[in-house]
Design a protein around this motif. Structure first.
Motif, PDB file in Angstrom:
ATOM      1  N   HIS A 183      33.617  30.485  25.602  1.00  0.00           N
ATOM      2  CA  HIS A 183      33.460  31.791  24.718  1.00  0.00           C
ATOM      3  C   HIS A 183      34.658  31.767  23.093  1.00  0.00           C
ATOM      4  CE1 HIS A 183      36.819  31.923  28.191  1.00  0.00           C
ATOM      5  NE2 HIS A 183      37.779  32.379  27.220  1.00  0.00           N
ATOM      6  N   GLY A 184      34.581  33.395  22.952  1.00  0.00           N
ATOM      7  CA  GLY A 184      35.188  33.408  21.773  1.00  0.00           C
ATOM      8  C   GLY A 184      34.383  34.304  21.248  1.00  0.00           C
ATOM      9  N   GLY A 185      35.252  34.678  19.867  1.00  0.00           N
ATOM     10  CA  GLY A 185      35.261  36.034  19.503  1.00  0.00           C
ATOM     11  C   GLY A 185      35.382  35.915  17.524  1.00  0.00           C
ATOM     12  N   TYR A 186      34.399  36.828  17.048  1.00  0.00           N
ATOM     13  CA  TYR A 186      34.966  36.635  15.580  1.00  0.00           C
ATOM     14  C   TYR A 186      34.862  38.408  14.895  1.00  0.00           C
ATOM     15  CZ  TYR A 186      30.148  36.138  16.355  1.00  0.00           C
ATOM     16  OH  TYR A 186      28.491  36.584  16.722  1.00  0.00           O
ATOM     17  N   PRO A 187      34.772  38.251  13.853  1.00  0.00           N
ATOM     18  CA  PRO A 187      35.525  40.267  13.419  1.00  0.00           C
ATOM     19  C   PRO A 187      34.058  40.539  13.112  1.00  0.00           C
ATOM     20  CG  PRO A 187      36.735  38.458  12.011  1.00  0.00           C
ATOM     21  CD  PRO A 187      36.318  37.611  12.950  1.00  0.00           C
ATOM     22  N   ALA A 188      33.740  41.503  13.783  1.00  0.00           N
ATOM     23  CA  ALA A 188      32.540  42.644  13.635  1.00  0.00           C
ATOM     24  C   ALA A 188      32.835  43.159  11.710  1.00  0.00           C
ATOM     25  CB  ALA A 188      32.902  43.797  14.608  1.00  0.00           C
ATOM     26  N   GLU A 189      32.579  43.494  10.767  1.00  0.00           N
ATOM     27  CA  GLU A 189      32.780  43.449   9.403  1.00  0.00           C
ATOM     28  C   GLU A 189      33.427  43.374   9.131  1.00  0.00           C
ATOM     29  OE1 GLU A 189      30.161  47.135   9.276  1.00  0.00           O
ATOM     30  OE2 GLU A 189      28.680  45.809   9.744  1.00  0.00           O
ATOM     31  N   ASP A 190      34.303  44.638   8.825  1.00  0.00           N
ATOM     32  CA  ASP A 190      35.811  44.840   8.257  1.00  0.00           C
ATOM     33  C   ASP A 190      36.477  45.581   9.223  1.00  0.00           C
ATOM     34  OD1 ASP A 190      34.796  43.186   5.960  1.00  0.00           O
ATOM     35  OD2 ASP A 190      34.643  44.916   4.463  1.00  0.00           O
ATOM     36  N   SER A 191      36.097  45.242  10.433  1.00  0.00           N
ATOM     37  CA  SER A 191      37.201  46.327  11.541  1.00  0.00           C
ATOM     38  C   SER A 191      38.800  44.690  11.735  1.00  0.00           C
ATOM     39  CB  SER A 191      36.199  46.846  12.302  1.00  0.00           C
ATOM     40  OG  SER A 191      36.645  46.840  13.540  1.00  0.00           O
ATOM     41  N   ALA A 192      39.119  45.708  11.808  1.00  0.00           N
ATOM     42  CA  ALA A 192      40.486  45.163  13.051  1.00  0.00           C
ATOM     43  C   ALA A 192      40.705  45.201  13.673  1.00  0.00           C
ATOM     44  CB  ALA A 192      41.434  46.429  12.259  1.00  0.00           C
ATOM     45  N   CYS A 193      41.064  44.986  14.713  1.00  0.00           N
ATOM     46  CA  CYS A 193      41.079  44.965  16.652  1.00  0.00           C
ATOM     47  C   CYS A 193      42.099  44.254  17.440  1.00  0.00           C
ATOM     48  CB  CYS A 193      39.580  43.768  17.189  1.00  0.00           C
ATOM     49  SG  CYS A 193      39.241  43.473  18.732  1.00  0.00           S
ATOM     50  N   THR A 194      42.197  45.032  17.978  1.00  0.00           N
ATOM     51  CA  THR A 194      42.970  44.802  19.235  1.00  0.00           C
ATOM     52  C   THR A 194      42.339  44.755  20.341  1.00  0.00           C
ATOM     53  OG1 THR A 194      44.713  46.231  18.022  1.00  0.00           O
ATOM     54  CG2 THR A 194      45.648  45.949  20.480  1.00  0.00           C
ATOM     55  N   TYR A 195      42.755  43.462  21.397  1.00  0.00           N
ATOM     56  CA  TYR A 195      42.681  44.011  22.721  1.00  0.00           C
ATOM     57  C   TYR A 195      43.402  42.957  23.614  1.00  0.00           C
ATOM     58  CZ  TYR A 195      41.891  38.294  20.883  1.00  0.00           C
ATOM     59  OH  TYR A 195      41.928  37.453  21.063  1.00  0.00           O
ATOM     60  N   THR A 196      43.352  43.076  24.513  1.00  0.00           N
ATOM     61  CA  THR A 196      43.987  42.595  25.633  1.00  0.00           C
ATOM     62  C   THR A 196      42.303  41.932  27.203  1.00  0.00           C
ATOM     63  OG1 THR A 196      45.830  44.528  25.492  1.00  0.00           O
ATOM     64  CG2 THR A 196      45.851  42.962  27.803  1.00  0.00           C
ATOM     65  N   ALA A 197      43.452  40.350  27.571  1.00  0.00           N
ATOM     66  CA  ALA A 197      42.512  39.961  28.659  1.00  0.00           C
ATOM     67  C   ALA A 197      43.060  39.463  29.573  1.00  0.00           C
ATOM     68  CB  ALA A 197      42.313  38.310  27.799  1.00  0.00           C
ATOM     69  N   ILE A 198      42.909  39.465  30.721  1.00  0.00           N
ATOM     70  CA  ILE A 198      43.814  39.075  31.507  1.00  0.00           C
ATOM     71  C   ILE A 198      42.864  38.047  32.798  1.00  0.00           C
ATOM     72  CG2 ILE A 198      42.234  40.969  33.303  1.00  0.00           C
ATOM     73  CD1 ILE A 198      45.125  41.528  34.986  1.00  0.00           C
ATOM     74  N   VAL A 199      43.447  37.081  32.737  1.00  0.00           N
ATOM     75  CA  VAL A 199      42.600  35.880  33.226  1.00  0.00           C
ATOM     76  C   VAL A 199      43.434  35.370  34.983  1.00  0.00           C
ATOM     77  CG1 VAL A 199      41.733  33.960  32.605  1.00  0.00           C
ATOM     78  CG2 VAL A 199      42.733  34.715  30.825  1.00  0.00           C
ATOM     79  N   THR A 224      38.956  33.107  35.827  1.00  0.00           N
ATOM     80  CA  THR A 224      37.307  34.263  35.834  1.00  0.00           C
ATOM     81  C   THR A 224      38.542  35.090  34.631  1.00  0.00           C
ATOM     82  OG1 THR A 224      36.298  34.292  37.653  1.00  0.00           O
ATOM     83  CG2 THR A 224      36.531  36.216  36.740  1.00  0.00           C
ATOM     84  N   GLU A 225      37.855  35.754  33.458  1.00  0.00           N
ATOM     85  CA  GLU A 225      38.264  36.305  32.320  1.00  0.00           C
ATOM     86  C   GLU A 225      38.089  37.731  32.318  1.00  0.00           C
ATOM     87  OE1 GLU A 225      39.885  36.323  27.971  1.00  0.00           O
ATOM     88  OE2 GLU A 225      39.137  34.665  29.225  1.00  0.00           O
ATOM     89  N   PHE A 226      38.311  38.974  32.068  1.00  0.00           N
ATOM     90  CA  PHE A 226      38.081  40.204  31.603  1.00  0.00           C
ATOM     91  C   PHE A 226      38.727  40.337  30.272  1.00  0.00           C
ATOM     92  CE2 PHE A 226      37.179  40.652  36.747  1.00  0.00           C
ATOM     93  CZ  PHE A 226      35.918  42.099  36.135  1.00  0.00           C
ATOM     94  N   LEU A 227      38.587  40.715  29.384  1.00  0.00           N
ATOM     95  CA  LEU A 227      39.114  41.207  28.045  1.00  0.00           C
ATOM     96  C   LEU A 227      38.217  42.410  27.831  1.00  0.00           C
ATOM     97  CD1 LEU A 227      38.499  39.105  25.149  1.00  0.00           C
ATOM     98  CD2 LEU A 227      37.629  41.573  24.916  1.00  0.00           C
ATOM     99  N   ALA A 228      39.706  43.555  27.040  1.00  0.00           N
ATOM    100  CA  ALA A 228      38.933  44.982  26.952  1.00  0.00           C
ATOM    101  C   ALA A 228      39.782  44.263  25.132  1.00  0.00           C
ATOM    102  CB  ALA A 228      39.459  45.669  27.809  1.00  0.00           C
ATOM    103  N   VAL A 229      38.865  46.075  24.611  1.00  0.00           N
ATOM    104  CA  VAL A 229      38.979  46.110  23.334  1.00  0.00           C
ATOM    105  C   VAL A 229      39.769  47.089  23.642  1.00  0.00           C
ATOM    106  CG1 VAL A 229      38.480  46.693  20.761  1.00  0.00           C
ATOM    107  CG2 VAL A 229      37.565  44.864  21.931  1.00  0.00           C
ATOM    108  N   GLU A 230      41.005  47.676  22.900  1.00  0.00           N
ATOM    109  CA  GLU A 230      41.627  49.028  22.348  1.00  0.00           C
ATOM    110  C   GLU A 230      41.109  49.434  21.462  1.00  0.00           C
ATOM    111  OE1 GLU A 230      45.800  48.354  22.920  1.00  0.00           O
ATOM    112  OE2 GLU A 230      46.111  46.908  24.926  1.00  0.00           O
ATOM    113  N   SER A 231      41.402  49.172  20.232  1.00  0.00           N
ATOM    114  CA  SER A 231      40.468  49.293  18.861  1.00  0.00           C
ATOM    115  C   SER A 231      40.266  48.620  17.710  1.00  0.00           C
ATOM    116  CB  SER A 231      42.615  49.951  18.726  1.00  0.00           C
ATOM    117  OG  SER A 231      43.082  49.010  17.725  1.00  0.00           O
TER     118      SER A 231
END
Length: 299
Positions: free
Chosen positions: A76-92, A41-48
Motif C-alpha cells: 500500500h502507498g499514497g500520492y497527492p490528489a491534484e494540488d491538495s495538502a494532506c494530513t493523516y494519521t495511521a495506527i498499525v 494490520t493498519e488503519f489510516l485516517a485523513v484529518e485534512s
C-alpha cells in the motif's frame, strides 16, 4: 519506516504493546506514502486535505473524515490528489494482541482477520453511521496515544475491540476464503522481486533478472510491477538506490562518490542528476543540510 526498504521489518510499538501511531502533515504536491508492506494490520485516517491511497492494485481517494483499512501483508502507498495538502494519521497493530487466550466467536473473528480469511471494507467514513463511528474511534485512539493518561494502553486496546466491533455489528466484513488465489500469488511473486532488489541493488540489475526472481515473463512482470508500484522496474531500482545513498550521506562518513558506488551507480554524473531530481539539491548540499539539522524534501 526505513525508506530504503519496501518491507517494514521493524516492530511497531513495543513487545508488550505492539501498536504504533504515526501522523504525517504534508504540504501540497509532496509525496504522501511510499509503497511498502508489513505483516501487521493498519488503519489510516485523513484529518485534512485530500490524497489517493493505493491498496494492492486498487485506489481510493480520501478526504477529511475518510479512512482505509489495510490487511497485513498488503502492498500500500499514497500520492497527492491534484494540488491538495494532506494530513493523516495511521495506527498499525498486531491483531494477535487482541486474541490472547480467548475462545469463542470473538477469537474466531479476530483469527480470521489476522489470517486474511476475513476482509473489512477498504474505504469507509462519511456516508454511513457505522463508518463515521469507526473514524471517531480511530480519532480517539490517536488522541489517547499522545496523552499522558497512565491507562492509555488499556483504553487504546479497548477502542481497538470497539473499532473492529463496528464492522462486525454493521455486517460489512466479507469472507475471503472463496477469493481466487491468483492475485495473492501474483503479489507474493512481486514481493520476491522486490526482496531481490533489496539484496542486489549494489550491482547492475536487469529487468530480466527481476522478472526471473518473480517467476514471470518480462512483459507480464513489467505490467504487474507498474500496477502495484506506480513505477517501472528501472525507476523503482533507481529510486531505491537514491534512498540508500541519501541515508549513507546523512548517517555515515562515506564520500559522495562512495555513497553512489555503494548504491549501485557506476556513472557519477547520472547519479547526481537523478539525486537532484528527487531531492531538489546536489548530494553535497543534501549532506550539508542534514549535518546542520535542516530538512530536505523529496520531490
Amino acid at each position: 519506516m526505513d525508506l530504503t526498504h519496501l518491507r517494514e521489518n521493524r516492530r511497531h510499538g513495543t513487545q508488550d504493546f505492539p501498536v504504533g501511531v504515526y501522523r504525517m502533515e504534508l504540504p501540497a504536491g509532496h509525496p504522501i506514502l511510499e509503497n511498502h508492506w508489513h505483516e501487521e494490520t493498519e488503519f489510516l485516517a485523513v484529518e485534512s486535505g485530500r490524497a489517493i491511497f493505493q491498496i494492492g492494485a486498487s485506489e481510493y481517494e480520501l478526504q477529511a473524515g475518510d479512512a482505509i483499512f489495510v490487511p497485513g501483508g498488503e502492498i500500500h502507498g499514497g500520492y497527492p490528489a491534484e494540488d491538495s495538502a494532506c494530513t493523516y494519521t495511521a495506527i498499525v497493530f498486531d491483531p494477535g494482541m487482541l486474541i490472547g487466550g480467548r475462545e469463542g466467536e470473538t477469537a474466531r473473528f479476530l483469527q480470521h482477520l489476522q489470517r486474511g480469511r476475513l476482509a473489512l471494507p477498504p474505504h469507509f467514513g462519511k456516508g454511513t453511521e457505522w463508518g463515521e463511528r469507526a473514524v471517531g474511534r480511530l480519532e480517539r485512539m490517536f488522541e489517547l496515544f499522545e496523552s499522558a493518561d497512565p491507562a492509555r494502553e488499556m483504553k487504546i486496546t479497548g477502542e481497538l475491540y470497539l473499532l473492529l466491533a463496528e464492522f462486525w455489528s454493521a455486517g460489512v466484513s466479507v469472507s475471503r476464503e472463496t477469493e481466487a488465489p491468483s492475485e495473492a500469488r501474483t503479489l507474493e511473486r512481486l514481493k520476491e522481486a522486490l526482496k531481490f532488489v533489496e539484496t542486489n541493488f549494489g550491482r547492475k540489475l536487469t529487468v530480466r533478472e527481476l522478472a526471473e526472481a518473480a517467476g514471470m515473463s518480462e512483459g507480464h512482470f513489467c505490467r504487474v510491477f507498474k500496477t502495484y508500484m506506480r513505477r517501472t522496474p528501472v525507476e523503482y531500482v533507481n529510486h531505491f538506490r537514491l534512498r540508500y545513498a541519501a541515508r549513507r550521506l546523512s548517517d555515515s562518513d562515506a564520500t559522495v562518490g562512495e555513497a553512489a558506488a555503494e548504491a549501485g551507480f557506476d556513472n557519477f554524473s547520472y547519479f547526481s542528476k537523478l539525486f537532484r531530481s528527487l531531492y531538489d539539491c546536489t548530494p553535497s548540499e543534501y549532506r550539508k543540510a542534514k549535518a546542520q539539522g535542516g530538512r530536505t524534501e523529496v520531490r
